[in-house]
Scaffold this motif. Structure first.
Motif, PDB file in Angstrom:
ATOM      1  N   LYS A  11      -4.396   7.510 -14.559  1.00 13.84           N
ATOM      2  CA  LYS A  11      -2.948   6.847 -16.018  1.00 13.84           C
ATOM      3  C   LYS A  11      -1.842   7.503 -16.065  1.00 13.84           C
ATOM      4  CE  LYS A  11      -6.983   7.888 -18.929  1.00 13.84           C
ATOM      5  NZ  LYS A  11      -7.497   9.365 -19.982  1.00 13.84           N
ATOM      6  N   SER A  75      -2.757   2.711 -20.618  1.00 11.10           N
ATOM      7  CA  SER A  75      -4.207   2.502 -21.409  1.00 11.10           C
ATOM      8  C   SER A  75      -4.058   2.324 -22.545  1.00 11.10           C
ATOM      9  CB  SER A  75      -4.280   4.703 -21.306  1.00 11.10           C
ATOM     10  OG  SER A  75      -3.535   4.885 -21.644  1.00 11.10           O
ATOM     11  N   SER A  89      -8.257   5.413 -22.469  1.00 10.61           N
ATOM     12  CA  SER A  89      -8.916   4.771 -20.928  1.00 10.61           C
ATOM     13  C   SER A  89      -7.530   3.443 -20.149  1.00 10.61           C
ATOM     14  CB  SER A  89     -10.225   4.128 -20.605  1.00 10.61           C
ATOM     15  OG  SER A  89     -10.053   3.213 -21.507  1.00 10.61           O
ATOM     16  N   PRO A  90      -7.529   3.285 -19.108  1.00 10.01           N
ATOM     17  CA  PRO A  90      -6.644   1.710 -19.252  1.00 10.01           C
ATOM     18  C   PRO A  90      -7.661   1.121 -19.167  1.00 10.01           C
ATOM     19  CG  PRO A  90      -6.858   4.154 -16.782  1.00 10.01           C
ATOM     20  CD  PRO A  90      -7.989   4.289 -18.248  1.00 10.01           C
TER      21      PRO A  90
END
Length: 140
Positions: A11, A75, A89-90
């Motif tokens: 990230k 993200s 989350s990405p």
């Protein structure tokens, strides 16, 4: 679509895009180019969409170079999730584009055809752009 094979960190911080491009502001490969004149984050989908617009318009004549690469993971958190509990989350990959950066180059076609192709590509991108040819140089 473009994405890095491997990254040091999963990230990344959002960051800000300050100042002009430190490099990639002159034509190196083709005779014509599409230059960014505003700072923006461009996604891998937008790069691919612009590339398709260019290649379809020139009917696969000539050669296209993509001078930017999406290397920043973006993200997001799911919809209707409360504040806190960490970073999301990405979801997709993006590229930070600075003013003056040449994003696409084109060679092997006439100037009118290149100009039309870049107008179509610019419509797919979220920032202001400028058509340049061998005579134009520098950040303007």
């Amino acid at each position: 679509m473009l994405a890095p094979k491997k990254t040091k960190y999963r990230k990344a911080f959002k960051g800000r895009i300050h100042g002009n491009a430190k490099g990639g502001y002159s034509l190196n490969f083709g005779a014509f180019g599409l230059k960014a004149i505003a700072p923006e984050r461009i996604t891998a989908r937008q790069i691919e969409s612009a590339r398709r617009a260019i290649t379809r318009h020139i009917k696969r004549a000539g050669r296209v170079w993509i001078r930017i690469f999406p290397d920043v993971p973006v993200s997001t958190k799911p919809a209707e999730v409360r504040m806190g509990s960490g970073k999301g989350s990405p979801e997709f990959w993006a590229c930070r584009v600075y003013p003056g950066r040449i994003m696409f180059e084109l060679d092997g076609v006439s100037e009118e055809l290149a100009r039309e192709a870049f107008v179509l590509a610019a419509a797919k991108l979220p920032l202001a752009t400028k058509f340049i040819s061998r005579g134009t140089r520098g950040i303007e």
